[in-house]
Design an enzyme around this catalytic site. Sequence first.
Site, PDB file in Angstrom:
ATOM      1  CE  LYS A  73      -0.413   0.420   5.085  1.00 43.09           C
ATOM      2  NZ  LYS A  73      -1.336   0.531   6.060  1.00 43.09           N
ATOM      3  NE  ARG A  91      -5.261   0.223  12.175  1.00 42.53           N
ATOM      4  CZ  ARG A  91      -4.284   0.314  11.273  1.00 42.53           C
ATOM      5  NH1 ARG A  91      -3.678   1.129  10.511  1.00 42.53           N
ATOM      6  NH2 ARG A  91      -4.137  -1.250  10.762  1.00 42.53           N
TER       7      ARG A  91
END
Length: 359
Positions: free
Chosen positions: A36, A131
Amino acid sequence: MDTTILEVDLDKIIYNTSQVVARCHRLGISVLGVTKGFSAMHQIVSAMVEGGVDGLADARLENIIELRKRNFNQEITLLRLPRLSNIETIVQYADISINSEMAVIQALSETAKRVGKKHNIILMVDVGDLREGLMIDQVLDAVIQISSLSGVHLLGLGTNMGCFGGILPSPENLGVLVTLANAIEKKIGIALEVISGGGTSSLSLVEKNNVPLGINQLRIGEGILLGTDTTHNRRIPWLLQDAFLLRAEVIEVKCKPSVPTGDIGRDAFGNIPQFIDKGVRNRAILALGKQDVDVEGIFPVEKSIKIIGASSDHLILDITECEKEIKVGDDVEFSLSYSGLLSVSDSSYVTKKFKRGIV
């Protein structure tokens, strides 16, 4: 011809990949190459594959689809929690996805059954970074529910470190995953194949041989690409840091005051700029701006050059202390942080050039 260029040395990517893979394999840890950070440009993905990664991983489903179209047949993991709105596409293109929501896992199971597949699940556990992930006391119940679904296979457990809360991996917090895996096997009779212990931030534990026994996968992006570990604020000494180089052309050189004249309001981005009076300085403007790159994530290779600021299309440098004469038409070179690489890779205004050289 565009002279704003991101130059990529593919041999250095191969070298970094091979070094990370070798160190991890010695500890029985497989490596997913995370794509990514560079928008999954296929040339760089090929370099990771040549360097020996055991699989690929990306947070963007669009990138995974493009990799499949380019005939990358490696096992690919989706690193962002799936959206209910694109479950069918995930099952079609991704072998594995990370998950924390039972409604999503159920939808994956139903879709996979309908198309005659079995989709692999990594159940994410929050061990402190806050997260994604289940809290520790929710994991056993979730595993029981997942084990009743015939369209998915619980491949293992995973966790994320450093990306939000800045929590560093340790033998203690990674050991939580191993303890949970042992409890799952003992109480439910399910043996998990993968215990995924984070990303580049966990390489410091690999170096010291401090990874808890049982952690058998890491997801590495930044370390392979840049040879750095932002969470520990360090350059990884056994990796190369110069696989990427950003070049931009000088479009103006002028001596100007260091403080603007007149009433100061907000700049084009709504901020109130502040200036230190250093007298008249020699300044260069480059054809590079915030629309091209995260300016906070680039650093002049020539250390005597200082970035003063940027607008959407212009980067302003203080070149007063630079011994080399800088003229209009010259290139200035920059190294990048992960945020810089992430942004410039996605910019259509920056040309990407790939080279093979000698490491």
